[in-house]
Design a protein around this motif. Structure first.
Motif, PDB file in Angstrom:
ATOM      1  N   VAL A  97       0.839  -1.195   0.000  1.00 44.99           N
ATOM      2  CA  VAL A  97       0.000   0.000   0.000  1.00 44.99           C
ATOM      3  C   VAL A  97       0.879   1.253   0.000  1.00 44.99           C
ATOM      4  O   VAL A  97       0.612   2.229  -0.710  1.00 44.99           O
ATOM      5  N   LYS A  98       1.918   1.205   0.794  1.00 42.95           N
ATOM      6  CA  LYS A  98       2.857   2.340   0.829  1.00 42.95           C
ATOM      7  C   LYS A  98       3.514   2.541  -0.537  1.00 42.95           C
ATOM      8  O   LYS A  98       3.662   3.673  -1.022  1.00 42.95           O
ATOM      9  N   MET A 156     -11.015   2.143  -2.390  1.00 42.72           N
ATOM     10  CA  MET A 156     -11.325   3.403  -3.060  1.00 42.72           C
ATOM     11  C   MET A 156     -10.498   3.566  -4.323  1.00 42.72           C
ATOM     12  O   MET A 156     -10.982   4.060  -5.349  1.00 42.72           O
ATOM     13  N   MET A 157      -9.229   3.151  -4.303  1.00 46.66           N
ATOM     14  CA  MET A 157      -8.355   3.287  -5.462  1.00 46.66           C
ATOM     15  C   MET A 157      -8.815   2.412  -6.630  1.00 46.66           C
ATOM     16  O   MET A 157      -8.713   2.802  -7.794  1.00 46.66           O
ATOM     17  N   VAL A 158      -9.318   1.236  -6.328  1.00 45.23           N
ATOM     18  CA  VAL A 158      -9.843   0.358  -7.380  1.00 45.23           C
ATOM     19  C   VAL A 158     -11.044   1.035  -8.048  1.00 45.23           C
ATOM     20  O   VAL A 158     -11.114   1.152  -9.278  1.00 45.23           O
ATOM     21  N   GLU A 159     -11.987   1.482  -7.227  1.00 43.72           N
ATOM     22  CA  GLU A 159     -13.198   2.124  -7.756  1.00 43.72           C
ATOM     23  C   GLU A 159     -12.872   3.424  -8.489  1.00 43.72           C
ATOM     24  O   GLU A 159     -13.423   3.706  -9.559  1.00 43.72           O
ATOM     25  N   ASP A 160     -11.960   4.202  -7.929  1.00 39.72           N
ATOM     26  CA  ASP A 160     -11.620   5.494  -8.512  1.00 39.72           C
ATOM     27  C   ASP A 160     -10.944   5.336  -9.870  1.00 39.72           C
ATOM     28  O   ASP A 160     -11.245   6.075 -10.813  1.00 39.72           O
ATOM     29  N   GLU A 195      -4.472  -2.211 -12.141  1.00 39.26           N
ATOM     30  CA  GLU A 195      -3.961  -3.554 -11.888  1.00 39.26           C
ATOM     31  C   GLU A 195      -3.209  -3.619 -10.565  1.00 39.26           C
ATOM     32  O   GLU A 195      -3.367  -4.571  -9.783  1.00 39.26           O
ATOM     33  N   MET A 196      -2.400  -2.610 -10.294  1.00 40.33           N
ATOM     34  CA  MET A 196      -1.658  -2.542  -9.032  1.00 40.33           C
ATOM     35  C   MET A 196      -2.621  -2.430  -7.848  1.00 40.33           C
ATOM     36  O   MET A 196      -2.426  -3.084  -6.805  1.00 40.33           O
ATOM     37  N   ALA A 197      -3.650  -1.621  -8.021  1.00 39.44           N
ATOM     38  CA  ALA A 197      -4.623  -1.413  -6.943  1.00 39.44           C
ATOM     39  C   ALA A 197      -5.389  -2.701  -6.643  1.00 39.44           C
ATOM     40  O   ALA A 197      -5.636  -3.032  -5.470  1.00 39.44           O
ATOM     41  N   GLN A 198      -5.748  -3.413  -7.684  1.00 39.79           N
ATOM     42  CA  GLN A 198      -6.501  -4.662  -7.500  1.00 39.79           C
ATOM     43  C   GLN A 198      -5.663  -5.708  -6.771  1.00 39.79           C
ATOM     44  O   GLN A 198      -6.165  -6.427  -5.894  1.00 39.79           O
TER      45      GLN A 198
END
Length: 206
Positions: A97-98, A156-160, A195-198
């Motif tokens: 995450v960081k 949130m990052m996936v959805e955004d 892809e990274m967020a998922q």
């Protein structure tokens, strides 16, 4: 002999006085001419500056409303990604995450700079503050930390990024060639982010 001397002195005085007046007159004329030239030069400089500004405005490429709206929202979204990315590096507990947060800061800072240059070329003023939709995410996550932050942020990052990709795909078809080019160039980066967020979200949501 005395009369001749006095007459000669008077004639000399008259000639000398005329010469002084003549020199004074020439000096004043020279001063006036210099002042006039300086004034003309100043006016010329002023006109040149004005003409340059006008020329700059005339050279700006106009944009359509949909392109304008896209740039305004993308600017706010980009600022949000950078702000949340910095929060992730500070408040997240998961290493992935960081790392994701750091990637957001790097990539979106670059995209934000490119968008700013694009908007300036079209005389479009971008927002300097987040719109309400984006500010609420920053407000909410600024109060979180650790595992709670990790889960909320990555979800949130996936959805955004799913929304961002949809909006950028639409912008990549815009009639404005410059906006179309920016959106098309940025799309692969956003897809990589998704892809990274998922992947990160799959780890922290367990």
């Amino acid at each position: 002999m005395r009369k001749l001397t006095i007459g000669s002195l008077l004639a000399f005085a008259l000639i000398t006085g005329f010469g002084c007046n003549s020199n004074k007159s020439n000096s004043e004329n020279a001063t006036d001419a210099t002042s006039t030239d300086a004034s003309s030069s100043a006016d010329s400089g002023s006109m040149t500056s004005s003409d340059t500004t006008a020329s700059s405005n005339m050279n700006a490429t106009p944009t359509n409303q949909s392109a304008n709206d896209f740039m305004l929202k993308a600017a706010s979204g980009g600022m949000m990604e950078v702000t949340l990315g910095k929060l992730a590096q500070e408040k997240a507990s998961n290493a992935d995450v960081k790392a994701f947060g750091q990637k957001m800061v790097e990539d979106h800072s670059k995209a934000n700079a490119e968008l700013k240059t694009l908007a300036a070329s079209k005389n479009v003023t971008l927002p300097v503050e987040l719109i309400a939709e984006h500010q609420k995410h920053v407000d909410a996550m600024s109060k979180m930390s650790g595992a709670d932050f990790d889960k909320h942020y990555m979800t949130m990052m996936v959805e955004d990024h799913q929304k961002d990709i949809s909006e950028f795909e639409e912008a990549s078809k815009n009639e404005d060639a410059d906006v179309k080019g920016f959106a098309s160039k940025t799309l692969p980066v956003l897809k990589m982010h998704l892809e990274m967020a998922q992947k990160a979200n799959a780890k922290v949501s367990k």
